[in-house]
Enzyme design. Structure first.
Site, PDB file in Angstrom:
ATOM      1  N   ASN A   1      -1.698  25.404  22.570  1.00  0.00           N
ATOM      2  CA  ASN A   1      -2.249  24.628  21.457  1.00  0.00           C
ATOM      3  C   ASN A   1      -1.124  24.294  20.501  1.00  0.00           C
ATOM      4  O   ASN A   1      -0.347  25.178  20.111  1.00  0.00           O
ATOM      5  CB  ASN A   1      -3.339  25.434  20.744  1.00  0.00           C
ATOM      6  CG  ASN A   1      -4.032  24.625  19.658  1.00  0.00           C
ATOM      7  OD1 ASN A   1      -3.446  24.312  18.632  1.00  0.00           O
ATOM      8  ND2 ASN A   1      -5.297  24.304  19.884  1.00  0.00           N
TER       9      ASN A   1
ATOM     10  N   ALA B   1      -6.809  21.362  22.598  1.00  0.00           N
ATOM     11  CA  ALA B   1      -6.975  20.973  21.196  1.00  0.00           C
ATOM     12  C   ALA B   1      -8.304  21.515  20.696  1.00  0.00           C
ATOM     13  O   ALA B   1      -9.335  21.379  21.377  1.00  0.00           O
ATOM     14  CB  ALA B   1      -6.934  19.453  21.031  1.00  0.00           C
ATOM     15  N   GLU B   2      -8.297  22.126  19.511  1.00  0.00           N
ATOM     16  CA  GLU B   2      -9.508  22.792  19.040  1.00  0.00           C
ATOM     17  C   GLU B   2     -10.663  21.837  18.778  1.00  0.00           C
ATOM     18  O   GLU B   2     -11.823  22.261  18.705  1.00  0.00           O
ATOM     19  CB  GLU B   2      -9.223  23.642  17.787  1.00  0.00           C
ATOM     20  CG  GLU B   2      -8.690  22.885  16.594  1.00  0.00           C
ATOM     21  CD  GLU B   2      -7.178  22.916  16.522  1.00  0.00           C
ATOM     22  OE1 GLU B   2      -6.651  22.926  15.415  1.00  0.00           O
ATOM     23  OE2 GLU B   2      -6.518  22.904  17.590  1.00  0.00           O
ATOM     24  N   ASN B   3     -10.356  20.524  18.630  1.00  0.00           N
ATOM     25  CA  ASN B   3     -11.464  19.586  18.417  1.00  0.00           C
ATOM     26  C   ASN B   3     -12.173  19.224  19.712  1.00  0.00           C
ATOM     27  O   ASN B   3     -13.105  18.426  19.706  1.00  0.00           O
ATOM     28  CB  ASN B   3     -10.973  18.330  17.690  1.00  0.00           C
ATOM     29  CG  ASN B   3      -9.909  17.568  18.458  1.00  0.00           C
ATOM     30  OD1 ASN B   3      -9.405  18.052  19.466  1.00  0.00           O
ATOM     31  ND2 ASN B   3      -9.560  16.394  17.979  1.00  0.00           N
ATOM     32  N   GLY B   4     -11.746  19.816  20.852  1.00  0.00           N
ATOM     33  CA  GLY B   4     -12.541  19.695  22.055  1.00  0.00           C
ATOM     34  C   GLY B   4     -11.935  18.982  23.240  1.00  0.00           C
ATOM     35  O   GLY B   4     -12.639  18.248  23.941  1.00  0.00           O
TER      36      GLY B   4
END
Length: 219
Positions: A25, A48-51
């Site tokens: 990440n 990516a933490e937004n998906g």
């Protein structure tokens, strides 16, 4: 070292920390340069933490990444074999320890391995984002940043800005050197040959531990 060379120099050294097959990440800014310097034969999957799994910026292979944005708000898509996932699933991967490495920038770090990187008091910010989760969930936490800000040390005995998380960093990489976080403090393991150990220490508020001659960051 020329100012224009610093970010690329740091990103190139950080890229050597990644292993083939790692799930990685990347934070905003300098960390997004790291994939440009991956050694030959090293392939990583960007999360990516937004998906997204297999995140990718615009390229010849991915010329029109209109589906999503990366951590910095730039257009992003996914590589072949990648996918879009629900944000809760994405954070489940992070909190579950499935991210091998996260590379983040920093406003301040300290000799205990704590990081402040999300807000300067008095300035408007949308929020902490996924940094807090990444710092405690990723197996390897690398802070990639310039060594000083306007001549002032960013590597301190104790962070002065609000913490993102405490005692979480694995390694700090700047244009001056590579520092490993240990229970005893920060060990200077590598140095940019353009600087002396004395110059690195002078630019660092925290006391650096020297165990023998630090290796060169180059080569």
């Amino acid at each position: 070292m020329e100012k224009s060379e610093i970010k690329g120099f740091i990103a190139k050294r950080v890229a050597k920390e990644l292993k083939d097959g790692d799930v990685v990440n990347l934070g905003i800014g300098l960390p997004t340069l790291v994939p440009n310097y991956l050694p030959e034969g090293i392939h990583v999957t960007l999360q990516a933490e937004n998906g997204t799994i297999g995140s990718a910026a615009a390229s010849k292979e991915n010329p029109d990444p209109i589906h999503d944005v990366d951590a910095g708000g730039s257009p992003s898509g996914v590589t072949e074999g990648g996918c879009f996932i629900d944000s809760s699933v994405s954070f489940g991967l992070i909190r579950g320890g499935h991210v091998d490495a996260t590379i983040l920038g920093g406003l301040e770090v300290d000799e205990e391995g704590s990081l402040s990187n999300w807000i300067i008091p008095g300035k408007k910010m949308p929020g902490m984002g996924g940094a807090m989760d990444l710092l405690v969930g990723a197996k390897n936490v690398i802070v990639a940043m310039e060594h000083t800000a306007k001549g002032n040390p960013k590597i301190l005995k104790k962070c002065k800005l609000p913490y993102t998380a405490v005692k979480c960093i694995t390694k700090i990489i700047t244009e001056m050197g590579v520092m490993e976080v240990t229970p005893e403090g920060l060990v200077l393991t590598e140095i940019n040959p353009e600087f002396t150990v004395e110059q690195v220490q002078a630019a660092t508020e925290a006391t650096l531990i020297i165990k023998g001659e630090p290796k060169s960051m180059i080569g």
